[in-house]
Scaffold this motif. Structure first.
Motif, PDB file in Angstrom:
ATOM      1  N   PRO A  40      -1.635  21.785  -1.758  1.00 18.42           N
ATOM      2  CA  PRO A  40      -0.442  22.061  -2.578  1.00 18.42           C
ATOM      3  C   PRO A  40       0.625  22.851  -1.839  1.00 18.42           C
ATOM      4  CG  PRO A  40      -2.308  23.397  -3.289  1.00 18.42           C
ATOM      5  CD  PRO A  40      -2.841  22.412  -2.307  1.00 18.42           C
ATOM      6  N   TRP A  41       0.214  23.727  -0.915  1.00 21.95           N
ATOM      7  CA  TRP A  41       1.205  24.517  -0.185  1.00 21.95           C
ATOM      8  C   TRP A  41       1.968  23.647   0.817  1.00 21.95           C
ATOM      9  CZ3 TRP A  41      -3.752  26.378  -1.234  1.00 21.95           C
ATOM     10  CH2 TRP A  41      -3.808  27.447  -2.127  1.00 21.95           C
ATOM     11  N   VAL A  42       1.275  22.707   1.452  1.00 20.76           N
ATOM     12  CA  VAL A  42       1.942  21.790   2.380  1.00 20.76           C
ATOM     13  C   VAL A  42       2.907  20.880   1.630  1.00 20.76           C
ATOM     14  CG1 VAL A  42       1.581  19.870   3.971  1.00 20.76           C
ATOM     15  CG2 VAL A  42       0.082  21.859   4.079  1.00 20.76           C
ATOM     16  N   LEU A  43       2.462  20.332   0.503  1.00 23.17           N
ATOM     17  CA  LEU A  43       3.330  19.446  -0.266  1.00 23.17           C
ATOM     18  C   LEU A  43       4.528  20.198  -0.831  1.00 23.17           C
ATOM     19  CD1 LEU A  43       0.680  17.306  -2.200  1.00 23.17           C
ATOM     20  CD2 LEU A  43       1.865  16.772  -0.077  1.00 23.17           C
ATOM     21  N   TYR A  44       4.325  21.456  -1.200  1.00 20.42           N
ATOM     22  CA  TYR A  44       5.452  22.256  -1.702  1.00 20.42           C
ATOM     23  C   TYR A  44       6.451  22.532  -0.585  1.00 20.42           C
ATOM     24  CZ  TYR A  44       8.065  26.096  -3.798  1.00 20.42           C
ATOM     25  OH  TYR A  44       9.075  26.901  -4.269  1.00 20.42           O
ATOM     26  N   ALA A  45       5.949  22.840   0.612  1.00 20.28           N
ATOM     27  CA  ALA A  45       6.842  23.096   1.742  1.00 20.28           C
ATOM     28  C   ALA A  45       7.633  21.850   2.120  1.00 20.28           C
ATOM     29  CB  ALA A  45       6.029  23.599   2.941  1.00 20.28           C
ATOM     30  N   ARG A  46       7.055  20.673   1.917  1.00 20.99           N
ATOM     31  CA  ARG A  46       7.745  19.417   2.237  1.00 20.99           C
ATOM     32  C   ARG A  46       8.642  18.940   1.103  1.00 20.99           C
ATOM     33  NH1 ARG A  46       2.855  15.640   3.764  1.00 20.99           N
ATOM     34  NH2 ARG A  46       4.506  14.081   3.553  1.00 20.99           N
ATOM     35  N   GLY A  47       8.652  19.667  -0.009  1.00 21.63           N
ATOM     36  CA  GLY A  47       9.504  19.298  -1.129  1.00 21.63           C
ATOM     37  C   GLY A  47       8.980  18.171  -1.983  1.00 21.63           C
ATOM     38  N   LEU A  48       7.698  17.798  -1.825  1.00 25.69           N
ATOM     39  CA  LEU A  48       7.148  16.708  -2.615  1.00 25.69           C
ATOM     40  C   LEU A  48       6.725  17.159  -4.001  1.00 25.69           C
ATOM     41  CD1 LEU A  48       5.002  14.887   0.111  1.00 25.69           C
ATOM     42  CD2 LEU A  48       7.336  14.397  -0.637  1.00 25.69           C
TER      43      LEU A  48
ATOM     44  N   ALA B  85       0.834  -1.198   0.000  1.00 28.21           N
ATOM     45  CA  ALA B  85       0.000   0.000   0.000  1.00 28.21           C
ATOM     46  C   ALA B  85       0.868   1.246   0.000  1.00 28.21           C
ATOM     47  CB  ALA B  85      -0.927   0.008   1.223  1.00 28.21           C
ATOM     48  N   GLU B  86       0.364   2.272  -0.682  1.00 27.12           N
ATOM     49  CA  GLU B  86       1.012   3.583  -0.717  1.00 27.12           C
ATOM     50  C   GLU B  86       0.867   4.266   0.639  1.00 27.12           C
ATOM     51  OE1 GLU B  86       2.677   6.915  -1.174  1.00 27.12           O
ATOM     52  OE2 GLU B  86       2.553   5.902  -3.102  1.00 27.12           O
ATOM     53  N   GLY B  87       1.911   4.957   1.069  1.00 29.85           N
ATOM     54  CA  GLY B  87       1.883   5.598   2.367  1.00 29.85           C
ATOM     55  C   GLY B  87       1.005   6.831   2.444  1.00 29.85           C
ATOM     56  N   GLY B  88       0.599   7.391   1.285  1.00 31.78           N
ATOM     57  CA  GLY B  88      -0.256   8.565   1.304  1.00 31.78           C
ATOM     58  C   GLY B  88       0.547   9.850   1.346  1.00 31.78           C
ATOM     59  N   THR B  89      -0.168  10.966   1.401  1.00 29.38           N
ATOM     60  CA  THR B  89       0.457  12.288   1.402  1.00 29.38           C
ATOM     61  C   THR B  89       0.596  12.874   2.795  1.00 29.38           C
ATOM     62  OG1 THR B  89      -1.699  13.334   1.049  1.00 29.38           O
ATOM     63  CG2 THR B  89      -0.402  12.771  -0.910  1.00 29.38           C
ATOM     64  N   GLY B  90       0.301  12.098   3.820  1.00 27.38           N
ATOM     65  CA  GLY B  90       0.396  12.613   5.175  1.00 27.38           C
ATOM     66  C   GLY B  90      -0.955  13.057   5.696  1.00 27.38           C
ATOM     67  N   SER B  91      -0.950  13.641   6.873  1.00 26.52           N
ATOM     68  CA  SER B  91      -2.197  14.054   7.526  1.00 26.52           C
ATOM     69  C   SER B  91      -2.409  15.554   7.518  1.00 26.52           C
ATOM     70  CB  SER B  91      -2.204  13.557   8.986  1.00 26.52           C
ATOM     71  OG  SER B  91      -1.077  14.072   9.693  1.00 26.52           O
ATOM     72  N   ASP B  92      -1.442  16.330   7.026  1.00 23.49           N
ATOM     73  CA  ASP B  92      -1.581  17.784   6.986  1.00 23.49           C
ATOM     74  C   ASP B  92      -2.210  18.194   5.666  1.00 23.49           C
ATOM     75  OD1 ASP B  92      -0.363  17.966   9.437  1.00 23.49           O
ATOM     76  OD2 ASP B  92       1.647  18.248   8.603  1.00 23.49           O
ATOM     77  N   GLY B  93      -3.336  18.878   5.747  1.00 22.11           N
ATOM     78  CA  GLY B  93      -3.974  19.350   4.533  1.00 22.11           C
ATOM     79  C   GLY B  93      -5.478  19.208   4.596  1.00 22.11           C
ATOM     80  N   VAL B  94      -6.098  19.290   3.439  1.00 20.94           N
ATOM     81  CA  VAL B  94      -7.551  19.260   3.309  1.00 20.94           C
ATOM     82  C   VAL B  94      -8.010  17.826   3.059  1.00 20.94           C
ATOM     83  CG1 VAL B  94      -9.509  20.068   1.934  1.00 20.94           C
ATOM     84  CG2 VAL B  94      -7.621  21.618   2.445  1.00 20.94           C
ATOM     85  N   PHE B  95      -8.978  17.379   3.826  1.00 23.00           N
ATOM     86  CA  PHE B  95      -9.517  16.028   3.646  1.00 23.00           C
ATOM     87  C   PHE B  95     -10.286  15.960   2.332  1.00 23.00           C
ATOM     88  CE2 PHE B  95     -13.169  13.147   4.097  1.00 23.00           C
ATOM     89  CZ  PHE B  95     -12.500  11.947   4.277  1.00 23.00           C
TER      90      PHE B  95
END
Length: 512
Positions: A126-134, A101-111
């Motif tokens: 998108p702002w959280v993923l950009y800050a994390r470098g993804l 299974a894929e680990g997902g994008t994390g728990s920070d963000g919009v459900f």
């Protein structure tokens, strides 16, 4: 006697060596055959000896039976061992079975909903993923057939972002879908149309960004007004402006700004068609700017009269959570829609491009309609390239990605700009596609064969999410209040039993 003797002697000498050579050859052949036979016999003997040694080794080796030792110390149970079924979270299972299974994008963000493969919650920001470098580009491209659920996902995504401090701009809503949403979240929808009191002046200074001095602000304002007038003229003329037309527009704009505190489009049109004497001492500007003047006149005395031909009657408030321009009351004409969106984009552009304005969603609905016009396409491309600098996340909504093939000719600058919008969007959301669209969609997005085969099987509210190099299949989930607010086809479903079925609230959305 001597001749016969000599003849016999010569006959003996000639025949004897030939027989001797024949005998020697036969002896050599027999010896070679014997040597080969001996070598084969030795090899067989060696193989037989090796085989017998292996068999003897196997006989001498003690092998533990499959069921274990039969002695009491073997700890064997009389019955079969039954292991109970184990259930755990996706995070734990991802560690136990890392390839499952894929680990997902994390728990920070919009459900958003549920990841159908891992059964875990799926969130996106998108702002959280950009800050994390993804991701390196915060823009989003969404495509899906009518009724798949893309419109509800777009509304759900930006409305759920508002509590996180994000604002939403819709520079043009051709169908009026976002008006009810803007009013529900405490924003404002500005409706434009013939016979309405609302009027926008695209030459308004607009919101002044913080940290900009008077000289910089004057230069930015002049450049924005000049670009706007050029884009409007090119849209109506359906061609690029000539250098003479650019000069005529610049002179008319400068004269209008210098002679009025509130410059409006009718003043620019008047100075294009009838330049002032001090601005046109040679009398050539009237001829050079004649076509551009008549093109802009359409905005003040033609199809769009009453919309952009006077001072603004509404004010753009960048502090509101959402601002939408409702263009549903305008006649269904692609050129007019493009002109309206160009004016509207310029009207809110000063606030949109303020680096201190916070993080904002910019929604471009019905993208196929907008990208057919070069001036508006260039404006959109500039916003997409500067998205990271200004904290903007642009969202482009298509029905199908093959719409890009209708933008300009193959190899043209317009086609390149349209393709660059895809390249600058690392989040691609693809809903169900028809079978004849699978090849173009897979080619445009670089989908694998498995992902391509998955698209026709997606249900309502289910989408393939491609976030850079990662893939997810997500079921969008809606609250019942969202389902009622985001309904885009109430007239079609008002008498339908399915529309009245409360079970629909548990299945996510529909672009309905």
């Amino acid at each position: 006697m001597s001749r016969r003797a000599t003849g016999r002697v010569h006959s003996a000498v000639l025949v004897t060596p030939r027989r001797e050579r024949r005998r020697i050859r036969r002896a050599r052949k027999v010896a070679a055959t014997k040597r080969v036979t001996t070598a084969r016999a030795d090899q067989k003997a060696a193989n037989r000896s090796e085989y017998q040694a292996l068999r003897q080794e196997r006989r001498d080796t003690e092998i533990l039976p499959r069921s274990g030792e039969a002695r009491a110390e073997a700890l064997r149970t009389p019955g079969r061992l039954r292991v109970p079924r184990h259930q755990d979270t996706s995070a734990t299972l991802a560690g136990a079975y890392p390839f499952l299974a894929e680990g997902g994008t994390g728990s920070d963000g919009v459900f958003i909903g549920q990841d159908l493969y891992s059964a875990s919650s799926f969130v996106y920001d998108p702002w959280v993923l950009y800050a994390r470098g993804l991701i390196t580009a915060p823009n989003v491209v969404m495509a899906g057939i009518v009724g798949a659920g893309k419109s509800s996902l777009a509304k759900s995504l930006y409305t759920r972002s508002i509590p996180f401090g994000r604002r939403v701009y819709v520079p043009g809503d051709p169908k009026g879908e976002h008006t009810a949403v803007a009013e529900a979240v405490g924003g404002r929808a500005i409706a434009l149309g013939h016979g309405m009191v609302n009027r926008l002046n695209p030459l308004d200074p607009g919101h002044r960004p913080t940290g900009v001095d008077d000289v910089q602000w004057a230069a930015q304002l002049a450049a924005r007004r000049r670009d706007l007038l050029g884009a409007l003229a090119e849209t109506v003329l359906e061609r690029r402006l000539t250098p003479l037309e650019h000069t005529a527009i610049d002179v008319a704009l400068d004269d209008t700004v210098a002679s009025s505190d509130v410059p409006v489009l009718p003043m620019v049109v008047d100075r294009l068609l009838s330049p002032a004497t001090h601005a046109d001492p040679g009398g050539r500007l009237a001829e050079d700017g004649r076509l551009a003047g008549h093109a802009l006149r359409r905005l003040v005395a033609g199809d769009l009269a009453g919309l952009f031909d006077g001072p603004s009657t509404v004010r753009f408030d960048p502090t509101l959570p959402m601002v939408s321009l409702d263009l549903s009351r305008v006649t269904e004409n692609s050129t007019l829609i493009s002109v309206l969106m160009t004016c509207a984009s310029a009207w809110m552009e000063s606030a949109l491009l303020d680096p201190n304005g916070g993080q904002r969603w910019v929604i471009y609905d019905e993208a196929w309609r907008l990208m057919a016009h070069p001036a508006l396409l260039k404006r959109m491309d500039a916003h997409w390239r500067l998205a990271r600098h200004y904290g903007i996340a642009n969202m482009l909504i298509f029905h199908k990605l093959s719409d890009l093939d209708n933008v300009g000719d193959h190899g043209s600058a317009m086609r390149a700009l349209a393709s660059s919008l895809l390249a600058n969007a690392e989040t691609r959301i693809v809903y169900r596609q028809e079978s004849d669209q699978l090849g173009s969609t897979a080619a445009a997005l670089g989908l694998t064969g498995t992902e391509q085969a998955l698209l026709p099987t997606l249900g309502t509210g289910q989408a393939l999410w491609r976030i850079k190099d990662r893939s997810f299949v997500v079921q969008h989930q809606l609250h019942p209040a969202e389902l009622a607010l985001f309904d885009t086809a109430g007239r079609m479903n008002a008498s339908s039993p399915r529309h009245l079925n409360s079970e629909a609230t548990t299945k996510g959305d529909g672009d309905r």
